[in-house]
Design an enzyme around this catalytic site. Structure first.
Site, PDB file in Angstrom:
ATOM      1  CG  ASP A  32      -2.137   0.865   1.109  1.00 33.45           C
ATOM      2  OD1 ASP A  32      -1.961   2.081   0.905  1.00 33.45           O
ATOM      3  OD2 ASP A  32      -3.257   0.353   1.195  1.00 33.45           O
ATOM      4  CE1 TYR A 141     -12.454   3.179  -9.704  1.00 27.90           C
ATOM      5  CE2 TYR A 141     -14.809   3.113 -10.152  1.00 27.90           C
ATOM      6  CZ  TYR A 141     -13.710   2.644  -9.466  1.00 27.90           C
ATOM      7  OH  TYR A 141     -13.855   1.628  -8.549  1.00 27.90           O
ATOM      8  CG  ASN A 170     -22.221   2.865  -3.417  1.00 28.97           C
ATOM      9  OD1 ASN A 170     -21.725   3.018  -2.314  1.00 28.97           O
ATOM     10  ND2 ASN A 170     -22.394   3.859  -4.270  1.00 28.97           N
TER      11      ASN A 170
HETATM   12  N1  LIG Z   1     -15.736   1.003  -1.992  1.00 32.49           N
HETATM   13  C1  LIG Z   1     -16.535   0.721  -3.019  1.00 32.49           C
HETATM   14  O1  LIG Z   1     -17.746   0.970  -2.954  1.00 32.49           O
HETATM   15  C2  LIG Z   1     -15.986   0.091  -4.279  1.00 32.49           C
HETATM   16  C3  LIG Z   1     -16.862  -0.165  -5.345  1.00 32.49           C
HETATM   17  C4  LIG Z   1     -16.372  -0.745  -6.505  1.00 32.49           C
HETATM   18  C5  LIG Z   1     -15.038  -1.082  -6.595  1.00 32.49           C
HETATM   19  N2  LIG Z   1     -14.208  -0.811  -5.556  1.00 32.49           N
HETATM   20  C6  LIG Z   1     -12.784  -1.148  -5.694  1.00 32.49           C
HETATM   21  O2  LIG Z   1     -12.360  -1.828  -4.511  1.00 32.49           O
HETATM   22  C7  LIG Z   1     -10.988  -1.518  -4.273  1.00 32.49           C
HETATM   23  C8  LIG Z   1     -10.802  -1.036  -2.841  1.00 32.49           C
HETATM   24  O3  LIG Z   1     -11.550   0.154  -2.666  1.00 32.49           O
HETATM   25  P1  LIG Z   1     -11.705   0.863  -1.255  1.00 32.49           P
HETATM   26  O4  LIG Z   1     -13.100   1.366  -1.209  1.00 32.49           O
HETATM   27  O5  LIG Z   1     -11.205   0.008  -0.181  1.00 32.49           O
HETATM   28  O6  LIG Z   1     -10.767   2.145  -1.474  1.00 32.49           O
HETATM   29  P2  LIG Z   1      -9.674   2.792  -0.505  1.00 32.49           P
HETATM   30  O7  LIG Z   1      -9.267   4.087  -1.112  1.00 32.49           O
HETATM   31  O8  LIG Z   1     -10.171   2.800   0.894  1.00 32.49           O
HETATM   32  O9  LIG Z   1      -8.485   1.761  -0.610  1.00 32.49           O
HETATM   33  C9  LIG Z   1      -7.549   1.775  -1.653  1.00 32.49           C
HETATM   34  C10 LIG Z   1      -6.205   1.477  -1.046  1.00 32.49           C
HETATM   35  O10 LIG Z   1      -5.240   1.445  -2.103  1.00 32.49           O
HETATM   36  C11 LIG Z   1      -4.122   2.226  -1.729  1.00 32.49           C
HETATM   37  N3  LIG Z   1      -3.540   2.748  -2.959  1.00 32.49           N
HETATM   38  C12 LIG Z   1      -4.052   3.688  -3.795  1.00 32.49           C
HETATM   39  N4  LIG Z   1      -3.226   3.906  -4.831  1.00 32.49           N
HETATM   40  C13 LIG Z   1      -2.179   3.068  -4.649  1.00 32.49           C
HETATM   41  C14 LIG Z   1      -0.991   2.833  -5.393  1.00 32.49           C
HETATM   42  N5  LIG Z   1      -0.723   3.522  -6.515  1.00 32.49           N
HETATM   43  N6  LIG Z   1      -0.117   1.909  -4.945  1.00 32.49           N
HETATM   44  C15 LIG Z   1      -0.371   1.228  -3.781  1.00 32.49           C
HETATM   45  N7  LIG Z   1      -1.465   1.423  -3.031  1.00 32.49           N
HETATM   46  C16 LIG Z   1      -2.366   2.326  -3.473  1.00 32.49           C
HETATM   47  C17 LIG Z   1      -4.662   3.317  -0.817  1.00 32.49           C
HETATM   48  O11 LIG Z   1      -3.695   3.871   0.049  1.00 32.49           O
HETATM   49  C18 LIG Z   1      -5.741   2.543  -0.053  1.00 32.49           C
HETATM   50  O12 LIG Z   1      -5.229   1.941   1.106  1.00 32.49           O
HETATM   51  C19 LIG Z   1     -10.590  -0.503  -5.337  1.00 32.49           C
HETATM   52  O13 LIG Z   1      -9.963  -1.197  -6.391  1.00 32.49           O
HETATM   53  C20 LIG Z   1     -11.907   0.069  -5.799  1.00 32.49           C
HETATM   54  O14 LIG Z   1     -11.838   0.579  -7.110  1.00 32.49           O
HETATM   55  C21 LIG Z   1     -14.644  -0.223  -4.389  1.00 32.49           C
END
Ligand SMILES: NC(=O)c1ccc[n+]([C@@H]2O[C@H](COP(=O)([O-])OP(=O)(O)OC[C@H]3O[C@@H](n4cnc5c(N)ncnc54)[C@H](O)[C@@H]3O)[C@@H](O)[C@H]2O)c1
Length: 313
Positions: A32, A141, A170
């Site tokens: 991360d 995105y 979501n």
């Molecule tokens: N939360 C939702 O509703 C949702 C919906 C659809 C898809 N997703 C996908 O699920 C995954 C997790 O989402 P989340 O809600 O936990 O988001 P989040 O932002 O809480 O977590 C993302 C994590 O990735 C890390 N990160 C970001 N860019 C990075 C990089 N370049 N290198 C290393 N680490 C990096 C961030 O520090 C963070 O800890 C993502 O891929 C997101 O697109 C989430």
């Protein structure tokens, strides 16, 4: 014991997944860059936290050494930010995912689970959305996540890598305090006694999935082999944003708040909910948490968490 690499393991979904994996006695490494995730949340016994960026192939290759399975969650996750900066979004979500796939291949990883998205890759479609629809993203995105899926499919087709793509709806729940998604934003606003801001007329709909049900889906996709397949992972229920406001009023009695309507934002779709029939059939997936119960637990978590001022985190 299986060794897992969770990219983005310090984020909202990551922390919930990492907790579930460690409770099962698995060994977990996290990669991360802490851009949105918090190191303190991942301070669990036995976790190997590597701070690095998925855009750096060297860091990803090192993180994959000795790993059995990878859950790739790290991403540039906000639609609005991707509209403002499509290049950064592409570099993290498309190139970053190719780096993770290349590193998985070099390390002979047994399975790579990719966090995709239901609504954003499919765009405006007549719901319920499902895996048979032709994707038509309306935001950078959505496009970058679709590219990630395409590479997962290609690495399965070309190199036999066992990839599976989960299209999350979501997601809401504990550890989401930093998220821009609607439930987290509403709960932060309520904690600060601000009105809830709804973009557009509030009739736009989403499919809200409690994070425990999502973690359960990831664990099912981990245990059942479906190489190269994509699955909608959702609640299967359509809820309008107005409806969400009303449910919040109902489940948090005594809480008084106003709702303010502002102009709709670009790149966001109007209606979204998903059919989860494929995941039900092939993975045995059944989401268990009702919206009322999930919102109550999330609110309880916000109350306990925000005992500390938000800006200290
Ligand atoms: N939360 C939702 O509703 C949702 C919906 C659809 C898809 N997703 C996908 O699920 C995954 C997790 O989402 P989340 O809600 O936990 O988001 P989040 O932002 O809480 O977590 C993302 C994590 O990735 C890390 N990160 C970001 N860019 C990075 C990089 N370049 N290198 C290393 N680490 C990096 C961030 O520090 C963070 O800890 C993502 O891929 C997101 O697109 C989430």
């Amino acid at each position: 014991m299986t060794t897992y690499l969770v990219t983005g393991g310090c984020g909202f979904i990551g922390i919930n997944l990492v907790r579930a994996l460690t409770q099962r006695g698995e060994f977990v490494r996290i990669l991360d860059n802490l851009s949105t995730g918090k190191k303190d949340d991942a301070k669990l016994p036995g976790i190997d936290l590597q701070i690095g960026d998925i855009r750096d192939l060297g860091a990803v290759t090192k993180a994959c050494e000795g790993v059995d399975k990878v859950v790739h969650l790290a991403a540039h996750t906000r639609v609005v930010d991707s509209v403002e900066n499509p290049q950064v979004n592409f570099e993290i979500n498309a190139i970053g995912t190719v780096n993770v796939l290349r590193a998985c291949r070099s390390a002979s990883v047994k399975k790579m689970i990719f966090a995709s998205t239901g609504g954003a890759i499919l765009g405006e479609q007549e719901p319920p959305v499902h895996e048979g629809m032709v994707p038509r993203p309306v935001s950078p995105y959505g496009a970058s996540k679709l590219a990630g899926e395409a590479y997962c499919s290609a690495f399965h087709g070309s190199y036999g890598l066992n990839t599976v793509m989960l299209r999350f709806s979501n997601v809401y729940g504990p550890y989401s305090y930093h998220k821009g998604s609607v439930v987290a934003q509403f709960f932060r606003d309520l904690m600060q006694k601000k009105p809830l801001v709804v973009y557009g007329d509030g009739l736009q709909t989403r499919d809200f999935l409690y994070v425990d049900d999502l973690v359960e889906a990831i664990l099912l996709a981990d245990s059942i082999d479906t190489p190269g397949e994509a699955f909608q992972i959702a609640s299967g229920r359509e809820t309008s944003i107005r409806g969400l406001c009303e449910t919040i009023r109902k489940v948090i009695p005594g809480l008084k708040f106003d709702v303010r309507y502002e102009l709709a934002r670009k790149g966001e779709i109007q209606r979204n909910y998903a059919s989860i029939e494929k995941a039900r059939r092939m993975l045995g997936y059944t989401p268990k948490t009702k919206l009322d119960d999930g919102l109550k637990s999330t609110w309880q978590w916000f109350l306990s968490f925000l005992g500390e001022p938000l800006h200290n985190r």
